[in-house]
Design a protein around this motif. Structure first.
Motif, PDB file in Angstrom:
ATOM      1  N   LEU A   1       3.478 -11.552   3.447  1.00  0.00           N
ATOM      2  CA  LEU A   1       2.166 -11.819   2.846  1.00  0.00           C
ATOM      3  C   LEU A   1       2.292 -12.110   1.356  1.00  0.00           C
ATOM      4  CD1 LEU A   1       0.078  -9.041   4.625  1.00  0.00           C
ATOM      5  CD2 LEU A   1      -0.252 -11.510   4.887  1.00  0.00           C
ATOM      6  N   LEU A   2       3.127 -11.336   0.666  1.00  0.00           N
ATOM      7  CA  LEU A   2       3.306 -11.543  -0.778  1.00  0.00           C
ATOM      8  C   LEU A   2       3.981 -12.872  -1.067  1.00  0.00           C
ATOM      9  CD1 LEU A   2       4.467  -7.927  -1.681  1.00  0.00           C
ATOM     10  CD2 LEU A   2       2.324  -9.002  -2.419  1.00  0.00           C
ATOM     11  N   ARG A   3       4.837 -13.307  -0.152  1.00  0.00           N
ATOM     12  CA  ARG A   3       5.522 -14.583  -0.344  1.00  0.00           C
ATOM     13  C   ARG A   3       4.596 -15.764  -0.096  1.00  0.00           C
ATOM     14  NH1 ARG A   3       7.582 -18.208   3.019  1.00  0.00           N
ATOM     15  NH2 ARG A   3       7.182 -16.878   4.822  1.00  0.00           N
ATOM     16  N   ARG A   4       3.766 -15.677   0.943  1.00  0.00           N
ATOM     17  CA  ARG A   4       2.985 -16.836   1.394  1.00  0.00           C
ATOM     18  C   ARG A   4       1.595 -16.923   0.788  1.00  0.00           C
ATOM     19  NH1 ARG A   4       1.193 -16.946   5.969  1.00  0.00           N
ATOM     20  NH2 ARG A   4       1.549 -14.833   6.712  1.00  0.00           N
ATOM     21  N   GLU A   5       1.003 -15.804   0.474  1.00  0.00           N
ATOM     22  CA  GLU A   5      -0.404 -15.815   0.089  1.00  0.00           C
ATOM     23  C   GLU A   5      -0.596 -15.266  -1.323  1.00  0.00           C
ATOM     24  OE1 GLU A   5      -2.700 -13.777   2.991  1.00  0.00           O
ATOM     25  OE2 GLU A   5      -1.807 -14.839   4.702  1.00  0.00           O
ATOM     26  N   ARG A   6      -1.631 -15.764  -1.948  1.00  0.00           N
ATOM     27  CA  ARG A   6      -1.990 -15.259  -3.280  1.00  0.00           C
ATOM     28  C   ARG A   6      -3.097 -14.217  -3.131  1.00  0.00           C
ATOM     29  NH1 ARG A   6       0.396 -17.904  -7.316  1.00  0.00           N
ATOM     30  NH2 ARG A   6       1.398 -19.892  -6.860  1.00  0.00           N
ATOM     31  N   ALA A   7      -2.857 -13.261  -2.283  1.00  0.00           N
ATOM     32  CA  ALA A   7      -3.831 -12.191  -2.056  1.00  0.00           C
ATOM     33  C   ALA A   7      -3.597 -11.070  -3.061  1.00  0.00           C
ATOM     34  CB  ALA A   7      -3.680 -11.665  -0.639  1.00  0.00           C
ATOM     35  N   GLY A   8      -4.675 -10.342  -3.377  1.00  0.00           N
ATOM     36  CA  GLY A   8      -4.553  -9.205  -4.264  1.00  0.00           C
ATOM     37  C   GLY A   8      -3.833  -8.056  -3.584  1.00  0.00           C
ATOM     38  N   MET A   9      -3.350  -7.090  -4.382  1.00  0.00           N
ATOM     39  CA  MET A   9      -2.616  -5.965  -3.829  1.00  0.00           C
ATOM     40  C   MET A   9      -3.474  -5.174  -2.857  1.00  0.00           C
ATOM     41  SD  MET A   9       0.449  -6.075  -4.826  1.00  0.00           S
ATOM     42  CE  MET A   9       0.508  -7.832  -5.130  1.00  0.00           C
ATOM     43  N   GLY A  10      -4.779  -5.066  -3.161  1.00  0.00           N
ATOM     44  CA  GLY A  10      -5.670  -4.339  -2.261  1.00  0.00           C
ATOM     45  C   GLY A  10      -5.755  -4.981  -0.891  1.00  0.00           C
ATOM     46  N   GLN A  11      -5.805  -6.315  -0.858  1.00  0.00           N
ATOM     47  CA  GLN A  11      -5.868  -7.032   0.422  1.00  0.00           C
ATOM     48  C   GLN A  11      -4.589  -6.870   1.213  1.00  0.00           C
ATOM     49  OE1 GLN A  11      -7.120 -10.736  -1.761  1.00  0.00           O
ATOM     50  NE2 GLN A  11      -8.345 -11.040   0.085  1.00  0.00           N
ATOM     51  N   VAL A  12      -3.440  -7.004   0.526  1.00  0.00           N
ATOM     52  CA  VAL A  12      -2.156  -6.842   1.216  1.00  0.00           C
ATOM     53  C   VAL A  12      -2.030  -5.417   1.747  1.00  0.00           C
ATOM     54  CG1 VAL A  12       0.356  -6.876   0.955  1.00  0.00           C
ATOM     55  CG2 VAL A  12      -1.042  -8.639  -0.154  1.00  0.00           C
ATOM     56  N   ALA A  13      -2.402  -4.441   0.914  1.00  0.00           N
ATOM     57  CA  ALA A  13      -2.332  -3.042   1.333  1.00  0.00           C
ATOM     58  C   ALA A  13      -3.152  -2.813   2.594  1.00  0.00           C
ATOM     59  CB  ALA A  13      -2.829  -2.137   0.210  1.00  0.00           C
ATOM     60  N   GLU A  14      -4.348  -3.368   2.625  1.00  0.00           N
ATOM     61  CA  GLU A  14      -5.228  -3.187   3.780  1.00  0.00           C
ATOM     62  C   GLU A  14      -4.637  -3.819   5.036  1.00  0.00           C
ATOM     63  OE1 GLU A  14      -9.833  -4.220   5.118  1.00  0.00           O
ATOM     64  OE2 GLU A  14      -9.117  -4.717   3.104  1.00  0.00           O
ATOM     65  N   GLN A  15      -3.987  -4.975   4.876  1.00  0.00           N
ATOM     66  CA  GLN A  15      -3.459  -5.698   6.039  1.00  0.00           C
ATOM     67  C   GLN A  15      -2.200  -5.064   6.626  1.00  0.00           C
ATOM     68  OE1 GLN A  15      -3.609 -10.144   6.012  1.00  0.00           O
ATOM     69  NE2 GLN A  15      -4.417  -9.897   3.940  1.00  0.00           N
ATOM     70  N   VAL A  16      -1.569  -4.160   5.875  1.00  0.00           N
ATOM     71  CA  VAL A  16      -0.371  -3.498   6.411  1.00  0.00           C
ATOM     72  C   VAL A  16      -0.557  -1.989   6.565  1.00  0.00           C
ATOM     73  CG1 VAL A  16       1.214  -5.276   5.601  1.00  0.00           C
ATOM     74  CG2 VAL A  16       0.710  -3.337   4.117  1.00  0.00           C
ATOM     75  N   GLY A  17      -1.832  -1.533   6.516  1.00  0.00           N
ATOM     76  CA  GLY A  17      -2.110  -0.160   6.909  1.00  0.00           C
ATOM     77  C   GLY A  17      -2.144   0.883   5.821  1.00  0.00           C
ATOM     78  N   TYR A  18      -2.395   0.480   4.570  1.00  0.00           N
ATOM     79  CA  TYR A  18      -2.487   1.451   3.481  1.00  0.00           C
ATOM     80  C   TYR A  18      -3.921   1.519   2.961  1.00  0.00           C
ATOM     81  CZ  TYR A  18       2.542   1.921   3.568  1.00  0.00           C
ATOM     82  OH  TYR A  18       3.829   2.187   3.976  1.00  0.00           O
ATOM     83  N   SER A  19      -4.339   2.724   2.607  1.00  0.00           N
ATOM     84  CA  SER A  19      -5.734   2.951   2.233  1.00  0.00           C
ATOM     85  C   SER A  19      -6.075   2.454   0.843  1.00  0.00           C
ATOM     86  CB  SER A  19      -6.070   4.444   2.328  1.00  0.00           C
ATOM     87  OG  SER A  19      -5.197   5.199   1.484  1.00  0.00           O
ATOM     88  N   SER A  20      -5.071   2.255  -0.009  1.00  0.00           N
ATOM     89  CA  SER A  20      -5.331   1.792  -1.373  1.00  0.00           C
ATOM     90  C   SER A  20      -4.140   1.004  -1.886  1.00  0.00           C
ATOM     91  CB  SER A  20      -5.596   2.981  -2.307  1.00  0.00           C
ATOM     92  OG  SER A  20      -4.416   3.746  -2.490  1.00  0.00           O
ATOM     93  N   ALA A  21      -4.399   0.193  -2.927  1.00  0.00           N
ATOM     94  CA  ALA A  21      -3.331  -0.590  -3.534  1.00  0.00           C
ATOM     95  C   ALA A  21      -2.271   0.312  -4.162  1.00  0.00           C
ATOM     96  CB  ALA A  21      -3.913  -1.540  -4.577  1.00  0.00           C
ATOM     97  N   SER A  22      -2.707   1.434  -4.748  1.00  0.00           N
ATOM     98  CA  SER A  22      -1.745   2.318  -5.411  1.00  0.00           C
ATOM     99  C   SER A  22      -0.817   2.990  -4.398  1.00  0.00           C
ATOM    100  CB  SER A  22      -2.491   3.375  -6.236  1.00  0.00           C
ATOM    101  OG  SER A  22      -3.341   4.142  -5.406  1.00  0.00           O
ATOM    102  N   THR A  23      -1.374   3.436  -3.272  1.00  0.00           N
ATOM    103  CA  THR A  23      -0.543   4.053  -2.231  1.00  0.00           C
ATOM    104  C   THR A  23       0.467   3.048  -1.689  1.00  0.00           C
ATOM    105  OG1 THR A  23      -2.393   5.467  -1.597  1.00  0.00           O
ATOM    106  CG2 THR A  23      -0.584   5.280  -0.038  1.00  0.00           C
TER     107      THR A  23
END
Length: 300
Positions: A255-277
């Protein structure tokens, strides 16, 4: 549900490096010491020998297909190879066609040989889920796919690289699933061959965002917690939560390689409750924060 094998092959991002027709006769050998490049071979006629470091030599016959996902030290040779250190005569008789051994000896094998590359920087992790050697006999579709790849690689038609990439993905999936009826080593294929463990694997791949626990996965597999844990580790080679973590991080890298999504979006798509976690887990797993990883991918 998602198909784990298709997802793993897709994340590997295979691309065809080259393909050639090899005709060989007499005493010959080609030895390679590669940096883990995938190697494949389809024997059209005759027979030869494949030797991989640490394994018994394998005789390849007409109709055989071989895939070595990470070939580091191997050799193909005549059934009676020449002494070590003796180089075989080699000549390119026409574009993409090579003759090995003495030109005076009648050919005793014809084979399509190719190397490919994996674009994922998680290739080592993903390849570790696959067998070290795939040897399939009598599957004509594999030979047909290799022939199509060889034909496509010889041309210069529009979309050539895209076609080769798709053909290679199909070739890898077809080769790997052809081994599932045998006894593959611990890894993804062996896990998928176990009806109970396959359910848990498909659930993890289909819903990586869910806060899975061993108890929940065991329930999906209709096994007790302890039986599921030991059986998963025996069949797949790693503990369930380790597999889930590795898979989430592989998805996050993609996701980080292909998309310009924010950390919060990437975190949500891989099962983490927050960007910091997610950031803490990613940095611990990969060795750098996700924002630096993403920046390196876009500038690399």
């Amino acid at each position: 549900m998602s198909d784990p094998l298709t997802q793993v092959v897709g994340l590997l991002r295979p691309s065809a490096a080259f393909s050639k027709l090899v005709v060989a006769g007499g005493a010959w050998a080609v030895r390679r010491s590669e940096a883990g490049r995938p190697f494949y071979c389809a024997v059209l006629d005759g027979s030869c020998r494949l030797s991989i470091a640490g394994q018994e030599p394998t005789t390849l016959e007409s109709g055989d297909f071989v895939l070595v996902p990470a070939a580091c030290d191997f050799a193909t040779s005549s059934l009676e190879p020449p002494p070590v250190g003796v180089e075989a005569e080699r000549a390119e008789t026409s574009p993409g066609v090579f003759r090995l051994g003495s030109q005076d000896d009648p050919p005793d094998v014809r084979m399509l040989v190719g190397h490919c590359a994996f674009g994922s920087d998680d290739a080592n992790l993903l390849v570790s889920l696959l067998p070290q050697l795939v040897h399939v006999r009598g599957e004509g579709r594999l030979t047909t796919l290799v022939e199509l790849m060889n034909e496509e690689s010889r041309g210069d038609r529009p979309g050539r690289d895209a076609v080769l990439g798709r053909l290679l993905e199909v070739l890898l999936i077809e080769a790997l699933r052809s081994t599932m009826g045998s006894a593959p080593p611990p890894g993804l294929l062996r896990g998928l061959a176990d009806d109970r463990i396959a359910v848990a694997l498909r659930q993890m791949h289909a819903r990586p965002t869910r806060a899975w626990t061993v108890v929940e996965l065991a329930r999906e597999a209709a096994l007790s917690r302890s039986t599921f844990f030991e059986r998963f580790r025996r069949e797949v080679g790693v503990a369930p939560m380790r597999y889930l973590l590795d898979w989430r991080m592989a998805l996050a890298k993609d996701l980080l390689r292909r998309e310009r999504a924010g950390m919060g979006q990437v975190a949500e798509q891989v099962g983490y409750s927050s960007a910091s976690t997610f950031s803490v887990a990613f940095a611990r797993h990969v060795g750098m924060p996700p924002i630096l990883y993403a920046r390196g991918q876009r500038t690399g």
